[in-house]
Design a protein around this motif. Structure first.
Motif, PDB file in Angstrom:
ATOM      1  N   LEU A  51       0.779  -1.053   0.112  1.00  0.00           N
ATOM      2  CA  LEU A  51       0.094  -0.180  -0.092  1.00  0.00           C
ATOM      3  C   LEU A  51       0.634   1.248   0.004  1.00  0.00           C
ATOM      4  N   LYS A  52       1.966   1.116   0.612  1.00  0.00           N
ATOM      5  CA  LYS A  52       2.777   2.433   0.590  1.00  0.00           C
ATOM      6  C   LYS A  52       2.006   3.655   1.443  1.00  0.00           C
ATOM      7  N   ASP A  53       2.063   4.752   0.733  1.00  0.00           N
ATOM      8  CA  ASP A  53       1.355   6.003   1.540  1.00  0.00           C
ATOM      9  C   ASP A  53      -0.101   5.585   1.689  1.00  0.00           C
ATOM     10  N   ALA A  54      -0.829   4.822   0.790  1.00  0.00           N
ATOM     11  CA  ALA A  54      -1.955   4.563   0.683  1.00  0.00           C
ATOM     12  C   ALA A  54      -2.420   3.709   2.099  1.00  0.00           C
ATOM     13  N   ASP A  97      -4.608   5.919   4.154  1.00  0.00           N
ATOM     14  CA  ASP A  97      -6.081   6.067   3.611  1.00  0.00           C
ATOM     15  C   ASP A  97      -7.041   4.699   3.695  1.00  0.00           C
ATOM     16  N   ARG A 147       6.465  17.426  -0.199  1.00  0.00           N
ATOM     17  CA  ARG A 147       6.225  15.967  -0.547  1.00  0.00           C
ATOM     18  C   ARG A 147       6.560  15.795  -2.032  1.00  0.00           C
ATOM     19  N   ASP A 176       9.053  11.080  -1.388  1.00  0.00           N
ATOM     20  CA  ASP A 176       7.929  11.003  -0.309  1.00  0.00           C
ATOM     21  C   ASP A 176       6.627  11.213  -0.638  1.00  0.00           C
ATOM     22  N   PHE A 177       6.311  11.040  -1.882  1.00  0.00           N
ATOM     23  CA  PHE A 177       4.944  10.735  -2.314  1.00  0.00           C
ATOM     24  C   PHE A 177       4.995   9.377  -2.858  1.00  0.00           C
ATOM     25  N   ARG A 178       4.779   8.342  -2.110  1.00  0.00           N
ATOM     26  CA  ARG A 178       5.014   7.010  -2.411  1.00  0.00           C
ATOM     27  C   ARG A 178       3.576   6.119  -2.644  1.00  0.00           C
ATOM     28  N   TYR A 179       3.465   5.788  -3.824  1.00  0.00           N
ATOM     29  CA  TYR A 179       2.211   4.912  -4.190  1.00  0.00           C
ATOM     30  C   TYR A 179       2.803   3.778  -5.366  1.00  0.00           C
ATOM     31  N   LEU A 180       2.052   2.766  -5.139  1.00  0.00           N
ATOM     32  CA  LEU A 180       2.286   1.795  -6.274  1.00  0.00           C
ATOM     33  C   LEU A 180       1.641   2.474  -7.678  1.00  0.00           C
ATOM     34  N   TRP A 182      -1.774   2.155  -8.126  1.00  0.00           N
ATOM     35  CA  TRP A 182      -2.596   2.737  -7.409  1.00  0.00           C
ATOM     36  C   TRP A 182      -3.777   3.192  -7.648  1.00  0.00           C
TER      37      TRP A 182
END
Lengths: 334, 300
Positions: free
Chosen positions: A52-55, A58, B287, B292-296, B299
């Motif tokens: 999920l990382k940053d998710a 959420d 960010r 440091d804005f880290r998403y798949l 996502w």
């Protein structure tokens, strides 16, 4: 015969799509129920997805804010959950009803999207008919996040396991986001005792040691294990081979049923291997789902067989906890 | 004990799982984007053939389109081999010649002048004289022209661009950044060239593709192995130890491999790291994308 009927739900959760994943849970729960199972087990982080990382931020569900539906609320009783550090605060029927009412008044789509706390509603509802083990991101009142697994039964939260060993190496980065759980709890279910270990937890043999010595007969391991490593003349990925050897060891030497439920599907090119299976207390693999594909496995476990194995090979009876404790104290105080 | 460590072969036993993993990968990662089709550049070489066979098996022939993009010096055998794949799989195909735009670009004197500071330079002549630097520039330009065409077809056909770079060339940097290295998803990027041949055999790819010498075919009689200075077989064994096993170069030397080859490979891997990553972004805010804005990427 002392039989337990249960189902292994090997699903491919979509990362971040909690509503979609919850619907898939309900579909598998119904199928398990129809097959006559008393318990259905889903993989690690089955409601949220894994990388999920940053998710993570959420996707969390705060159990203290959870809205229990009316059917479930009628069954809610004052009770503690058998896991160190966690106490169920869903204990006031009136309060729950009031909260539920508030949400209904405010029942616009945006609110529903904002709150993950209703994601468990459908499952709690269904847990009146069949016990459910599912994985989710838990947040607590101090805004910590956990890689958690809940066991729902009778419209209530029976047990929560917060993953203790959070892999943070190679492709894994769980410690970056999650706080460690503090215990390997054992809880009563289907007339026996079970413990939930989440993925990496099982790689630490101390976790299953603790669980069986606290009375667990069923070691339930939910995981999100990526398929990796190829070997010549081996029809399994290296990671799968290691897992199955480990599960066999736990089952045989701790004379327990080991129920392994792994997920499938892809997240950013990483494929989870599936192959959910059950190892008997004699160390053999009795049931297995396919690798890499979704599936539901309905099985029967015979506790008489476990009793027989424990009588013939009484390793657990002879286990000397005093020596272990003395040695551990020696190591810690060295 | 250590000496037994070697790159595992893809054999009839492990093929089943690898094949299933790669097919599921294509099906799921393509399906997730809302389209169910792919387009790929088919060169007549082994790598694009393997990607193509996997895609056809995963998505069905009707959902796979191949584009052949020959330049005037491209080997005619390449197009024949690509056509064999097309026929064997019964997939859609398009032929887009790139000779005109490549020649037109390199015929423009302004670029010649600024690059060489020599207005009287005759490019056609230099090319015929086997000028390596010019060949390299032209090769890169062709790779990017093909990429540009593929992404246009991606739009026309509502299909994702399927990657065809193997692990060996990705690690060695033996590819053109934003050229042949560009794709939406790549099923073979974690499979070494040596293993690609083994995989090809089990996928039923025609022998004529498996047996010919590896070539980028950017100019006549180009040979990957000649240009690299070592064979893929040797490089793959060494890279398996350096990368997959994470052994330090001195450990690999102690296992009996030639120090100069190890050094050469190790340096190629390090020097081409930029090709495997997105451009660097100067961090200004709290960010930053991918820092440091880290998403798949998956996502949702």
């Amino acid at each position: 015969m002392d039989l337990i009927k249960l189902s292994l739900a090997q699903i491919a959760p979509v990362p971040g799509l909690l509503t979609h994943n919850a619907e898939k849970h309900l579909e598998y729960i119904d199928r398990a129920k129809q097959a006559g199972s008393e318990l259905v087990i889903f993989p690690e982080l089955s409601l949220t997805g894994y990388f999920l990382k940053d998710a993570v931020y959420d996707s969390a569900i705060n159990l203290n804010d959870i809205i229990v539906n009316n059917i479930a609320a009628d069954k809610v009783k004052d009770r503690n959950i058998g896991n160190g550090g966690y106490r169920n605060t869903i204990n006031n029927k009136n309060e729950i009803k009031n909260k539920n009412h508030e949400i209904k008044d405010n029942n616009c789509e945006l609110d529903l999207k904002k709150s993950n706390d209703r994601i468990l509603d459908g499952l709690l509802d269904k847990s009146g008919e069949i016990a459910i083990i599912a994985g989710f991101v838990e947040s607590d009142e101090d805004f910590n996040f956990y890689n958690s697994t809940c066991c729902l039964s009778g419209g209530n939260i029976l047990h929560i396991h917060r993953k203790v060993y959070l892999p943070t190496y190679g492709m894994f980065e769980e410690m970056r986001y999650f706080k460690q759980g503090k215990a390997f709890g054992v809880f009563d279910i289907l007339g026996t005792k079970a413990s939930i270990l989440t993925c990496e937890d099982a790689w630490h043999l101390s976790s299953s040691y603790i669980a069986v010595n606290k009375g667990a007969k069923l070691i339930i391991i939910n995981s999100a294990s990526p398929a990796r490593g190829i070997e010549e003349e081996n029809d399994k990925f290296s990671s799968v081979k290691m897992w199955e050897e480990l599960l066999s060891v736990i089952a045989f030497y701790y004379k327990s049923y080991v129920i392994y439920v792994n997920r499938v599907g892809f997240e950013d090119g990483i494929g989870f291997s599936g192959g959910s299976c059950v190892f008997s207390p004699n160390g053999t693999k009795d049931y297995c789902l396919d690798y890499l594909d979704e599936g539901l496995l309905n099985i029967e476990l015979n506790l008489d067989f476990l009793k027989n194995e424990r009588f013939k090979t009484p390793i657990l009876r002879d286990e000397n906890l005093d020596i272990t404790l003395k040695e551990l104290n020696g190591i810690i105080n060295r | 004990m250590m000496l037994n460590q070697h790159l595992p072969k893809i054999d009839s036993t492990n093929f089943k799982n690898i094949n299933k993993l790669l097919m599921n990968f294509i099906r799921e990662e393509v399906g997730r984007t809302g389209v169910n089709k792919i387009v790929l550049g088919l060169s007549g070489g082994i790598d694009s053939a393997v990607s193509c066979y996997l895609a056809a098996a995963a998505l069905g022939s009707e959902n796979v389109s191949a584009v052949m993009m020959p330049y005037k010096t491209s080997s005619s055998k390449s197009l024949e081999d690509a056509m064999q794949v097309v026929k064997d799989l019964n997939i859609n195909y398009y032929i887009a010649y790139i000779t005109d735009q490549i020649d037109s670009y390199f015929a423009q004197p302004v670029y010649n002048k600024s690059y060489y500071n020599n207005s009287s330079l005759d490019f056609e002549k230099k090319y015929n004289e086997n000028d390596y630097e010019l060949k390299l520039r032209m090769g890169n330009k062709m790779a990017r022209e093909r990429m540009s065409i593929l992404y246009d077809y991606s739009y026309i056909l509502n299909s994702l661009v399927l990657g065809t770079s193997n692990k060996s060339e990705l690690l060695l940097g033996y590819g053109t950044i934003y050229g042949d290295m560009a794709s939406a998803i790549n099923p073979i990027g974690d499979i070494y060239k040596t293993q690609i041949y083994q995989l090809a055999k089990y996928l039923g790819i025609p022998d004529s593709l498996i047996k010919k010498a590896p070539s980028a075919d950017l100019w006549q009689d180009q040979s990957d192995e000649e240009e690299l200075g070592f064979t893929y077989k040797l490089a793959d064994e060494i890279m398996f130890l350096l990368i997959d096993k994470m052994y330090k170069p001195e450990v690999v030397i102690s296992m009996g491999y030639a120090p100069d080859v190890i050094e050469k490979i190790y340096n190629k891997i390090k020097k081409s790291q930029f090709k495997r990553r997105l451009p660097l972004i100067a961090k200004v805010s709290q960010r930053t994308i991918n820092v440091d804005f880290r998403y798949l990427r998956d996502w949702v």
